[in-house]
Design a protein around this motif. Structure first.
Motif, PDB file in Angstrom:
ATOM      1  N   ARG A   1      38.188  48.762  43.450  1.00 43.13           N
ATOM      2  CA  ARG A   1      38.480  47.459  44.039  1.00 43.13           C
ATOM      3  C   ARG A   1      38.853  47.519  45.504  1.00 43.13           C
ATOM      4  N   ILE A   2      39.097  48.684  46.055  1.00 42.09           N
ATOM      5  CA  ILE A   2      39.508  48.768  47.453  1.00 42.09           C
ATOM      6  C   ILE A   2      38.449  49.551  48.216  1.00 42.09           C
ATOM      7  N   ASN A   3      38.022  48.956  49.348  1.00 49.48           N
ATOM      8  CA  ASN A   3      37.018  49.628  50.163  1.00 49.48           C
ATOM      9  C   ASN A   3      37.689  50.587  51.123  1.00 49.48           C
TER      10      ASN A   3
ATOM     11  N   LEU B   1      34.425  43.920  36.673  1.00 44.00           N
ATOM     12  CA  LEU B   1      35.249  42.716  36.469  1.00 44.00           C
ATOM     13  C   LEU B   1      35.114  41.816  37.697  1.00 44.00           C
ATOM     14  N   PRO B   2      35.120  40.479  37.503  1.00 37.58           N
ATOM     15  CA  PRO B   2      34.910  39.564  38.624  1.00 37.58           C
ATOM     16  C   PRO B   2      36.049  39.604  39.641  1.00 37.58           C
TER      17      PRO B   2
ATOM     18  N   GLU C   1      42.047  37.525  42.949  1.00 42.80           N
ATOM     19  CA  GLU C   1      42.328  36.688  44.119  1.00 42.80           C
ATOM     20  C   GLU C   1      43.644  35.936  44.011  1.00 42.80           C
ATOM     21  N   ALA C   2      43.843  35.283  42.868  1.00 44.72           N
ATOM     22  CA  ALA C   2      45.057  34.481  42.695  1.00 44.72           C
ATOM     23  C   ALA C   2      46.294  35.350  42.886  1.00 44.72           C
ATOM     24  N   ALA C   3      46.263  36.538  42.337  1.00 45.65           N
ATOM     25  CA  ALA C   3      47.420  37.429  42.433  1.00 45.65           C
ATOM     26  C   ALA C   3      47.658  37.860  43.869  1.00 45.65           C
TER      27      ALA C   3
END
Lengths: 333, 275
Positions: free
Chosen positions: B94-96, B161-162, B167-169
């Motif tokens: 999830r992290i680039n 996973l989308p 985002e909300a978190a």
């Protein structure tokens, strides 16, 4: 001093809005970047300790005269464990070291031929299994469950089970084959030099064909159904469809399955160690290295064998990836 | 006519596959239930039903201990490698960051490592740390094959996973650790069960390290214990006992595999085939 455009009053908010937005975003990504490395650090540390450092240590030991009882006092001896020419002073001499050891080359040959034969059989048989499991029939779920059983059984247990089935006097395999008429007298499968390697291959094929079949099946299930539909409408023979359509489409899945299996087979240890102990016909590179390390008290020599095994496997992997043009990097990133 | 022939041929093939897969284990069970000289008569169907071999192997002192050792090692290995892998997989998926691809490739390379290549170096380390003849040595050593594999599979799973779920978190200002624990972990149970199970099986079955780092009978794990089961003399291999021990350590695995069949197949293929 901040530069101020003429006509625009220098208010605090004007500055903050302009500067803070990009800073907030980069703060966030910097924070995420930092936490990425914090998250990765423990895993990388463990891998470095359990894989990186020991590998370097093994290579180092292969360049020393280390013995099992005196690892700390190991002294650097150069490449002597791999290659050494001893001059007898009278114009004659002899080569020593791993590269001139027929026992090592025998182990290399055993491992490579074992890998080539068993992986070929497993691929062929796995393909047949996968095609059957891909067809619609009653009880398919049960058959798929049954196929998983050999995979779940520990290698040591399968070696023992088959050792009993291949027993020369009381083994059921000889009984079966004699009933069918394939052999006329009992065969000592694991002890006979001619059949020992085949015994190992039989057990390996039994144990790992399911794995192959499942990987190939996953590839088969990604082939869209309308491809077959179209071929059916065009009246193309199923065999032709298989070779012209199915096989090219599942080729990537097969190639990946083959490399996974081959890398596993090249480092084979437990099956051979338990099924055919002390048998030169089946001794693999890993068994050779382990024996020298811990049984013959030739720790440095065993380390040299381990290092060469590592290089052989690395070389074969790179060669295969190049030849098969596998896209391994794209899958993870 | 050809249809009937085809159908029969197909089911013959199915029967062959099933028989090929289950017969050896069936025969091990059959042997384990025999006693005395019945062992040396070849039967295809069960004729005897004696639990003597099971009583023998379970009362022989160290074997129950060996089972306990295997359970301790496998459970600890699964717990540690899952914990390390979940956080690492979050970072990798999830992290680039620069060097992510190279890192993934390195991890994949480690999972292909021949264990024998690190054996000498690990042995020195284990002895230096005073872990020789303890279960800690095995827990540590097994990380070499469970960790790369769990990281790889969980990374693949998390990547799919989308974005929206995170985002909300992020907007709420949750820290990355909170995001992993509160947002991702609840979604990841299927992947965790699969990888955990595969890691458990790998640790349960391991032989080379267990043979090398432990030399004490009561500290051994099950595979080494079975490999070293022997009779009073070279010639007297206690086949009945060996088969009983084999059945005992294999049945739990087979039950687990059959229950989680679908998940295991998806986990195996996630590690091997491009999606």
């Amino acid at each position: 001093m901040a530069e101020v455009e003429a006509g625009v009053p220098p208010t605090e908010t004007a500055f903050r809005v302009k500067r803070d937005e990009p800073r907030m975003r980069s703060d966030l990504s910097r924070q995420r970047l930092r936490s990425a490395w914090i998250f990765l650090a423990p895993m990388l540390l463990v891998l470095a300790l359990v894989a990186g450092w020991p590998l370097l240590k093994t290579i180092w030991f292969s360049l020393t005269d280390a013995s099992l009882s005196d690892l700390a006092g190991a002294k650097f001896v150069g490449l002597r464990n791999y290659y050494e020419y001893v001059d007898y002073g009278d114009g004659t001499g002899e080569y020593f070291g791993l590269l001139f050891d027929p026992a090592w080359w025998n182990a290399v040959w055993n491992t490579v031929s074992y890998t080539a034969i068993s992986v070929s059989i497993e691929t062929g048989l796995g393909l047949v299994f996968a095609l059957v499991l891909n067809a619609e029939f009653k009880g398919r779920a049960m058959v798929r469950a049954a196929v998983l059983i050999p995979w779940a059984i520990p290698t040591i247990v399968s070696a023992k089970m088959w050792a009993w089935m291949m027993n020369d006097q009381f083994g059921i395999l000889n009984d079966m084959l004699m009933h069918v008429g394939l052999i006329s007298s009992p065969v000592a499968w694991t002890a006979n030099p001619e059949t020992a390697m085949w015994a190992v291959i039989i057990v390996d094929v039994w144990k790992t064909t399911p794995f192959m079949a499942l990987l190939i099946l996953a590839g088969l299930q990604m082939v869209p159904g309308d491809v077959y539909e179209a071929a059916k409408i065009d009246g193309i023979h199923p065999v032709k469809v298989f070779f012209k359509v199915t096989l090219p489409l599942i080729r990537p899945a097969i190639l990946v399955a083959v490399i996974f299996r081959a890398l596993d087979a090249l480092r084979v240890f437990d099956l051979i160690y338990v099924l055919t102990p002390n048998n030169t016909q089946t001794k693999s590179m890993s068994v050779f290295a382990q024996e020298n390390l811990f049984q013959f008290d030739k720790f440095a020599y065993g380390s040299a064998a381990s290092t060469l095994l590592f290089l052989v496997i690395a070389f074969i992997t790179l060669f295969y990836i190049k030849v098969a043009r596998l896209d391994l990097g794209g899958r993870g990133g | 006519m050809p249809y009937v022939v085809k159908r029969t041929g197909f089911y013959a093939l199915v029967a062959f596959i099933v028989l090929f897969s289950i017969f050896p284990f069936y025969y091990a069970i059959l042997t384990s239930l025999k006693s005395g000289t019945a062992l040396f008569q070849i039967n295809y169907l069960p004729v005897d039903f004696s639990l003597g071999n099971y009583e023998g192997v379970l009362s022989n002192g160290v074997f129950p201990l060996n089972i306990l050792n295997s359970v301790i090692v496998a459970v600890t290995v699964v717990a540690i490698s899952l914990f390390l892998a979940v956080t690492a997989a979050y970072a990798l998926s999830r992290i680039n960051f620069v060097g992510r691809g190279l890192l993934l490739l390195t991890i994949l390379a480690v999972s292909m490592f021949p264990q024998i290549a690190v054996l000498a170096g690990l042995f020195e380390m284990v002895r230096w740390a005073g872990l020789y003849n303890t279960l800690f040595s095995l827990v540590f050593a097994y990380m070499i094959f469970t960790l790369p594999f769990t990281v790889w599979v969980l990374t693949t799973f998390m990547r799919d996973l989308p974005v929206e779920i995170e985002e909300a978190a992020i907007v709420d200002g949750a820290s990355p650790f909170t995001i992993v624990m509160r947002v991702f972990l609840p979604l990841m149970w299927p992947a965790l069960v699969t990888t955990g199970l595969l890691a458990f099986i790998a640790a349960w079955n391991e032989f080379l390290f267990a043979l090398t780092f432990v030399s004490n009978n009561s500290t051994r794990t099950v595979p080494v214990a079975i490999a070293l089961l022997s009779g009073a003399s070279e010639q007297e291999i206690p086949w009945g006992t060996i088969m009983a021990a084999s059945v005992i350590v294999t049945v739990p695995l087979i039950v687990l595999v059959l229950i989680f069949q679908r998940k295991i197949i998806s986990g195996l293929t996630a590690g091997g085939v491009k999606g």
